[in-house]
Motif scaffolding. Structure first.
Motif, PDB file in Angstrom:
ATOM      1  N   GLN A 237       0.850  -1.104   0.140  1.00 59.37           N
ATOM      2  CA  GLN A 237      -0.052  -0.065  -0.048  1.00 59.37           C
ATOM      3  C   GLN A 237       0.509   1.300  -0.125  1.00 59.37           C
ATOM      4  O   GLN A 237       0.464   2.224  -0.737  1.00 59.37           O
ATOM      5  CB  GLN A 237      -0.915  -0.021   1.113  1.00 59.37           C
ATOM      6  CG  GLN A 237      -2.103  -1.111   1.236  1.00 59.37           C
ATOM      7  CD  GLN A 237      -2.844  -1.087   2.402  1.00 59.37           C
ATOM      8  OE1 GLN A 237      -2.638  -0.284   3.229  1.00 59.37           O
ATOM      9  NE2 GLN A 237      -3.734  -2.153   2.694  1.00 59.37           N
ATOM     10  N   VAL A 238       1.715   1.351   0.830  1.00 58.28           N
ATOM     11  CA  VAL A 238       2.934   2.524   0.682  1.00 58.28           C
ATOM     12  C   VAL A 238       3.459   2.898  -0.481  1.00 58.28           C
ATOM     13  O   VAL A 238       3.623   3.846  -0.979  1.00 58.28           O
ATOM     14  CB  VAL A 238       3.835   2.311   1.998  1.00 58.28           C
ATOM     15  CG1 VAL A 238       4.909   3.340   2.090  1.00 58.28           C
ATOM     16  CG2 VAL A 238       3.296   2.261   3.341  1.00 58.28           C
ATOM     17  N   LEU A 241       0.999   4.338  -2.900  1.00 62.48           N
ATOM     18  CA  LEU A 241       0.615   5.600  -2.740  1.00 62.48           C
ATOM     19  C   LEU A 241       1.756   6.405  -2.981  1.00 62.48           C
ATOM     20  O   LEU A 241       1.412   7.541  -3.672  1.00 62.48           O
ATOM     21  CB  LEU A 241       0.161   5.655  -1.221  1.00 62.48           C
ATOM     22  CG  LEU A 241      -0.993   5.019  -0.558  1.00 62.48           C
ATOM     23  CD1 LEU A 241      -1.236   5.283   0.887  1.00 62.48           C
ATOM     24  CD2 LEU A 241      -2.357   5.667  -1.280  1.00 62.48           C
ATOM     25  N   SER A 242       3.098   6.016  -2.587  1.00 62.25           N
ATOM     26  CA  SER A 242       4.117   6.769  -2.869  1.00 62.25           C
ATOM     27  C   SER A 242       4.095   6.895  -4.636  1.00 62.25           C
ATOM     28  O   SER A 242       4.519   8.129  -4.940  1.00 62.25           O
ATOM     29  CB  SER A 242       5.265   6.022  -2.434  1.00 62.25           C
ATOM     30  OG  SER A 242       5.371   6.144  -1.230  1.00 62.25           O
ATOM     31  N   GLY A 244       1.882   6.817  -6.864  1.00 66.36           N
ATOM     32  CA  GLY A 244       0.654   7.580  -7.400  1.00 66.36           C
ATOM     33  C   GLY A 244       0.943   9.224  -7.067  1.00 66.36           C
ATOM     34  O   GLY A 244       0.505  10.017  -7.940  1.00 66.36           O
ATOM     35  N   LYS A 245       1.415   9.633  -5.867  1.00 68.26           N
ATOM     36  CA  LYS A 245       1.674  10.924  -5.647  1.00 68.26           C
ATOM     37  C   LYS A 245       2.750  11.525  -6.559  1.00 68.26           C
ATOM     38  O   LYS A 245       2.721  12.412  -6.984  1.00 68.26           O
ATOM     39  CB  LYS A 245       2.215  10.916  -4.347  1.00 68.26           C
ATOM     40  CG  LYS A 245       0.874  10.980  -3.120  1.00 68.26           C
ATOM     41  CD  LYS A 245       1.415  10.992  -1.748  1.00 68.26           C
ATOM     42  CE  LYS A 245       0.383  10.783  -0.971  1.00 68.26           C
ATOM     43  NZ  LYS A 245       0.825  10.918   0.589  1.00 68.26           N
TER      44      LYS A 245
END
Length: 272
Positions: A237-238, A241-242, A244-245
């Motif tokens: 998940q991290v 998310l990293s 995508g940002k």
């Protein structure tokens, strides 16, 4: 646990009578032993011991009959309490009658609220003591009057019973009568049986400990694997998310100006 009123009548009776029966068993053992250990005791004492034996036997007989009436499955009760029945219907066999002490100790142990291993240890210890007393007094009673007998004192009888129960058998003391040898056979078989019970009890204890340790190890291993899966999921998940940002930031960043839009060094506007 059911209350006292919710328990069967037989169980309530046994709970109320276990201590009086144990006391009567001790009285019976003393009354049985005095004439054997002290054959020169006064006649009054010997008579009192005889009366005490019959009184205690009557109490045991009444206890057996009451439990037989109160139980719901009488045939099952008779089959599983054969020792009590034998002590009641064979009162003339005085050596066999002393086995009621062991039976009473077993009854007390069954009603005691103890762990399984402790209860089994209590059974074994009570059986050893009871059989040791029974064997010593019984063989002394039949061997002390034998012309060829070599068991003439209580010390000799106790020593013989101990060596016989442990199947050592030094041979310095041995019964010479038929009944004495029959008692010896019973003690030897009882000693072998008790040794097997003790060995099985120790093996069961070790197996239970090993199984408990294995279960704890399996539980810890499962917890570690579950935690590892959770950590992997969190990492995924991290990472998602990293990533995508980073893409969003690159898309929102202002583009670099073209050369035509750059001012000239003299500030006069764009070059032709």
């Amino acid at each position: 646990m059911p209350s006292l009123k919710e328990q069967p009548a037989q169980i309530r009776w046994e709970n109320r009578t276990q201590r009086p029966l144990l006391t009567l068993a001790v009285v019976f053992a003393l009354a049985y032993a005095v004439p054997i250990v002290a054959p020169d005791a006064p006649e009054g004492l010997r008579t009192a011991c005889k009366v005490a034996e019959w009184v205690v036997w009557g109490a045991f007989a009444a206890d057996y009959l009451v439990r037989l009436v109160l139980t719901e499955h009488r045939l099952h009760f008779v089959r599983h309490h054969w020792l009590d029945l034998a002590a009641v219907v064979l009162p003339l066999l005085r050596p066999f009658q002393l086995l009621r002490v062991v039976s009473t100790l077993m009854l007390v142990g069954r009603r005691a609220r103890m762990a399984t291993q402790i209860r089994l240890t209590t059974y074994v210890a009570g059986s050893v003591v009871g059989l040791l007393i029974f064997g010593s007094l019984a063989v002394l009673s039949v061997e002390k009057e034998s012309p060829d007998g070599n068991i003439k004192s209580l010390g000799d009888a106790v020593w013989w019973s101990f060596t016989t129960m442990t199947t050592v058998g030094y041979g310095d003391h041995s019964p010479t009568t038929g009944l004495g040898r029959l008692i010896a056979v019973g003690l030897m078989l009882s000693g072998i049986a008790l040794l097997g019970v003790v060995t099985a009890n120790i093996a069961t204890w070790f197996m239970a400990r090993f199984e408990q340790d294995d279960a704890e190890e399996r539980r810890q291993t499962a917890a570690i694997l579950e935690l590892t899966d959770e950590v992997r999921a969190l990492r995924a998940q991290v990472t998602a998310l990293s990533g995508g940002k980073g893409t969003t930031a690159a898309a929102d960043a202002p583009s670099a100006p073209t050369p035509a839009a750059l001012p000239s060094p003299s500030g006069s506007g764009p070059r032709p």
